[in-house]
Design a protein around this motif. Structure first.
Motif, PDB file in Angstrom:
ATOM      1  N   GLU A   2      -3.956  29.634   3.461  1.00  0.00           N
ATOM      2  CA  GLU A   2      -3.297  30.450   2.436  1.00  0.00           C
ATOM      3  C   GLU A   2      -1.777  30.462   2.578  1.00  0.00           C
ATOM      4  O   GLU A   2      -1.139  31.507   2.527  1.00  0.00           O
ATOM      5  CB  GLU A   2      -3.830  31.879   2.466  1.00  0.00           C
ATOM      6  CG  GLU A   2      -5.154  32.057   1.759  1.00  0.00           C
ATOM      7  CD  GLU A   2      -6.359  31.712   2.634  1.00  0.00           C
ATOM      8  OE1 GLU A   2      -7.341  31.167   2.096  1.00  0.00           O
ATOM      9  OE2 GLU A   2      -6.310  31.991   3.845  1.00  0.00           O
ATOM     10  N   LEU A   3      -1.168  29.302   2.765  1.00  0.00           N
ATOM     11  CA  LEU A   3       0.292  29.244   2.883  1.00  0.00           C
ATOM     12  C   LEU A   3       0.975  29.860   1.666  1.00  0.00           C
ATOM     13  O   LEU A   3       2.010  30.513   1.793  1.00  0.00           O
ATOM     14  CB  LEU A   3       0.755  27.788   3.037  1.00  0.00           C
ATOM     15  CG  LEU A   3       0.533  27.138   4.405  1.00  0.00           C
ATOM     16  CD1 LEU A   3       0.874  25.656   4.341  1.00  0.00           C
ATOM     17  CD2 LEU A   3       1.360  27.825   5.473  1.00  0.00           C
ATOM     18  N   GLY A   4       0.392  29.661   0.489  1.00  0.00           N
ATOM     19  CA  GLY A   4       0.986  30.217  -0.734  1.00  0.00           C
ATOM     20  C   GLY A   4       1.051  31.728  -0.700  1.00  0.00           C
ATOM     21  O   GLY A   4       2.024  32.329  -1.176  1.00  0.00           O
ATOM     22  N   ALA A   5       0.034  32.368  -0.114  1.00  0.00           N
ATOM     23  CA  ALA A   5       0.039  33.833  -0.012  1.00  0.00           C
ATOM     24  C   ALA A   5       1.120  34.301   0.945  1.00  0.00           C
ATOM     25  O   ALA A   5       1.775  35.320   0.708  1.00  0.00           O
ATOM     26  CB  ALA A   5      -1.332  34.332   0.451  1.00  0.00           C
ATOM     27  N   TYR A   6       1.324  33.561   2.050  1.00  0.00           N
ATOM     28  CA  TYR A   6       2.401  33.917   2.985  1.00  0.00           C
ATOM     29  C   TYR A   6       3.747  33.932   2.268  1.00  0.00           C
ATOM     30  O   TYR A   6       4.557  34.844   2.440  1.00  0.00           O
ATOM     31  CB  TYR A   6       2.473  32.905   4.134  1.00  0.00           C
ATOM     32  CG  TYR A   6       1.262  32.825   5.019  1.00  0.00           C
ATOM     33  CD1 TYR A   6       0.353  33.868   5.113  1.00  0.00           C
ATOM     34  CD2 TYR A   6       1.029  31.685   5.791  1.00  0.00           C
ATOM     35  CE1 TYR A   6      -0.748  33.782   5.943  1.00  0.00           C
ATOM     36  CE2 TYR A   6      -0.078  31.594   6.623  1.00  0.00           C
ATOM     37  CZ  TYR A   6      -0.962  32.643   6.697  1.00  0.00           C
ATOM     38  OH  TYR A   6      -2.049  32.556   7.522  1.00  0.00           O
ATOM     39  N   LEU A   7       3.992  32.891   1.474  1.00  0.00           N
ATOM     40  CA  LEU A   7       5.269  32.775   0.771  1.00  0.00           C
ATOM     41  C   LEU A   7       5.436  33.879  -0.261  1.00  0.00           C
ATOM     42  O   LEU A   7       6.515  34.471  -0.390  1.00  0.00           O
ATOM     43  CB  LEU A   7       5.371  31.395   0.109  1.00  0.00           C
ATOM     44  CG  LEU A   7       5.388  30.207   1.078  1.00  0.00           C
ATOM     45  CD1 LEU A   7       5.206  28.898   0.311  1.00  0.00           C
ATOM     46  CD2 LEU A   7       6.678  30.170   1.883  1.00  0.00           C
ATOM     47  N   VAL A   8       4.381  34.171  -1.002  1.00  0.00           N
ATOM     48  CA  VAL A   8       4.446  35.235  -2.010  1.00  0.00           C
ATOM     49  C   VAL A   8       4.747  36.579  -1.347  1.00  0.00           C
ATOM     50  O   VAL A   8       5.511  37.390  -1.887  1.00  0.00           O
ATOM     51  CB  VAL A   8       3.116  35.319  -2.794  1.00  0.00           C
ATOM     52  CG1 VAL A   8       3.078  36.575  -3.668  1.00  0.00           C
ATOM     53  CG2 VAL A   8       2.936  34.081  -3.675  1.00  0.00           C
ATOM     54  N   ARG A   9       4.198  36.815  -0.175  1.00  0.00           N
ATOM     55  CA  ARG A   9       4.423  38.088   0.517  1.00  0.00           C
ATOM     56  C   ARG A   9       5.826  38.203   1.087  1.00  0.00           C
ATOM     57  O   ARG A   9       6.209  39.261   1.587  1.00  0.00           O
ATOM     58  CB  ARG A   9       3.397  38.274   1.636  1.00  0.00           C
ATOM     59  CG  ARG A   9       1.959  38.381   1.174  1.00  0.00           C
ATOM     60  CD  ARG A   9       1.712  39.536   0.239  1.00  0.00           C
ATOM     61  NE  ARG A   9       1.696  40.816   0.938  1.00  0.00           N
ATOM     62  CZ  ARG A   9       1.526  41.976   0.321  1.00  0.00           C
ATOM     63  NH1 ARG A   9       1.403  42.031  -0.993  1.00  0.00           N
ATOM     64  NH2 ARG A   9       1.506  43.101   1.016  1.00  0.00           N
ATOM     65  N   GLY A  10       6.597  37.114   1.045  1.00  0.00           N
ATOM     66  CA  GLY A  10       7.991  37.176   1.474  1.00  0.00           C
ATOM     67  C   GLY A  10       8.318  36.391   2.721  1.00  0.00           C
ATOM     68  O   GLY A  10       9.472  36.345   3.159  1.00  0.00           O
ATOM     69  N   MET A  11       7.332  35.761   3.320  1.00  0.00           N
ATOM     70  CA  MET A  11       7.577  34.972   4.514  1.00  0.00           C
ATOM     71  C   MET A  11       8.340  33.702   4.142  1.00  0.00           C
ATOM     72  O   MET A  11       8.101  33.112   3.093  1.00  0.00           O
ATOM     73  CB  MET A  11       6.237  34.618   5.151  1.00  0.00           C
ATOM     74  CG  MET A  11       6.319  34.149   6.572  1.00  0.00           C
ATOM     75  SD  MET A  11       4.660  33.870   7.239  1.00  0.00           S
ATOM     76  CE  MET A  11       3.973  35.526   7.145  1.00  0.00           C
ATOM     77  N   SER A  12       9.242  33.269   4.991  1.00  0.00           N
ATOM     78  CA  SER A  12      10.028  32.072   4.712  1.00  0.00           C
ATOM     79  C   SER A  12       9.408  30.844   5.365  1.00  0.00           C
ATOM     80  O   SER A  12       8.614  30.952   6.312  1.00  0.00           O
ATOM     81  CB  SER A  12      11.455  32.241   5.228  1.00  0.00           C
ATOM     82  OG  SER A  12      11.470  32.254   6.655  1.00  0.00           O
TER      83      SER A  12
END
Length: 377
Positions: A96-106
């Protein structure tokens, strides 16, 4: 009886807003989002694809221990995470890399973690998967499905505390064959917890095809046995993923209980970098499924809606390829974690035996250095 008929239709059907050629097939399933938000959603999917490809390269270079490729499944992670509030909790699995990015992770944080360098926020204390309280993102477990009952318990806690917070859980089709899935769904249905449970049905549980896991006509229908409504959707259509998850989250906030969503997608890469998919599926199958992949579909959808041309959409991918390459160079230049890192972040005040072991390590490393014995690359 009419209510049960509708529940069965949702669990056995196949909802989509946009088909594989980018044509709108059901306007009611299009979420009410602006053109700018649509471009933002697409950009998150691009970023997930780019960082995923770099993690794969870095693993092949021996810089990353293990990676579970995300290619082909970006729409599920991004579409499900995007409609959530900041105070909602996400329980991912390992794709779920996309979810990490959406949550604000860089991308830099993700790479620091994957390379376990000096800036690794978990300081080498986890195997391969990220999580951070700052993003209300729980570290993903390596054992399949373990996060399901934990996320349901967290949702029950939110209900008990009187909060309108929702938990979102991701897991693969293989997890539905595990006891954690059944225990979690049963608890969720009995206590009507505010949880959204998303099955990433990518057709393969490592090398086991979906047809060998269950004789059920769908995975979404399994929720009905536990009193949890199930919805089966096109997981490569990010618009319908956003819409269905958004509706399920709002229902949960109002006290309407949990929803099980089966997002039908396809894993275009291997299960992990330790897997060889050519041993259990054909390259022809993969070639055919490329036509259904979510980024291609989104580009065609945006062009048909007059939002972005395909050339403009592809330029976003080029832009992020350049950005992430620079981040990779920066991350690779960082020093490794210190040798004594495993003595840190365990005790608030180190007991005597830990202090003694740490001194022993320091003396050993010093002796090795004096003898010219290298323990580094």
């Amino acid at each position: 009886m009419e209510e049960y008929k509708t529940l069965l239709e949702d669990a056995l059907g196949f909802k989509r807003a946009v088909d594989e050629e980018g044509r709108v097939v059901d306007e009611e399933l299009l979420p009410k989002v602006s053109e700018g938000e649509i471009v933002e959603i697409y950009t998150y999917m691009v970023r997930a694809r780019v960082i995923d490809s770099w993690l794969l390269k870095l693993q092949r270079m021996g810089k990353v221990a293990l990676h579970a490729p995300n290619k082909g499944q970006e729409a599920v992670a991004v579409g499900a995470a995007k409609p959530l509030r900041r105070d909602d909790w996400v329980f991912p699995s390992y794709r779920e890399l996309g979810a990490y990015l959406v949550r604000g992770m860089s991308e830099e944080e993700i790479l620091d973690r994957a390379l376990a360098n000096a800036d690794d926020p978990l300081k080498g204390s986890d195997f391969a998967i990220f999580g951070n309280r700052k993003y209300n993102l729980v570290p993903a477990p390596v054992p399949v499905g373990n996060q399901i009952p934990i996320s349901v318990g967290a949702a029950y806690a939110m209900k008990y505390l009187g909060r309108d917070t929702v938990t979102l859980t991701f897991f693969g089709d293989g997890a539905t064959s595990r006891g954690d899935f059944h225990a979690g769904l049963n608890f969720a249905g009995v206590f009507k917890v505010p949880a959204v449970l998303v099955i990433q049905n990518n057709q393969w549980a490592i090398s086991v095809p979906r047809a060998r896991q269950t004789a059920a006509p769908s995975l979404a229908v399994k929720g009905l046995a536990y009193g949890v409504p199930g919805v089966r959707i096109d997981g490569n259509d990010v618009m319908v993923v956003y819409k269905i998850v958004s509706d399920a989250a709002e229902k949960a906030r109002r006290g309407g209980g949990p929803t099980l969503i089966e997002a039908v997608t396809y894993r275009l890469g291997p299960h992990t970098t330790a897997d060889d998919p050519s041993r259990y599926r054909t390259s022809e199958e993969e070639r055919i499924m490329e036509r259904y992949e979510p980024l291609r579909r989104m580009r065609k959808f945006m062009e048909s809606m007059g939002i972005l041309t395909e050339k403009e959409a592809l330029s976003i991918e080029e832009e992020w390829n350049s950005k992430v390459e620079e981040i990779v160079r920066k991350v690779l230049a960082k020093p490794p974690l210190p040798e004594n890192v495993f003595f840190q972040n365990v005790y608030g005040e180190k007991p005597w035996f830990i202090q003694e072991e740490e001194r022993d390590l320091e003396e050993t490393l010093k002796t090795m250095e004096e003898l010219g014995l290298s323990y580094k690359e």
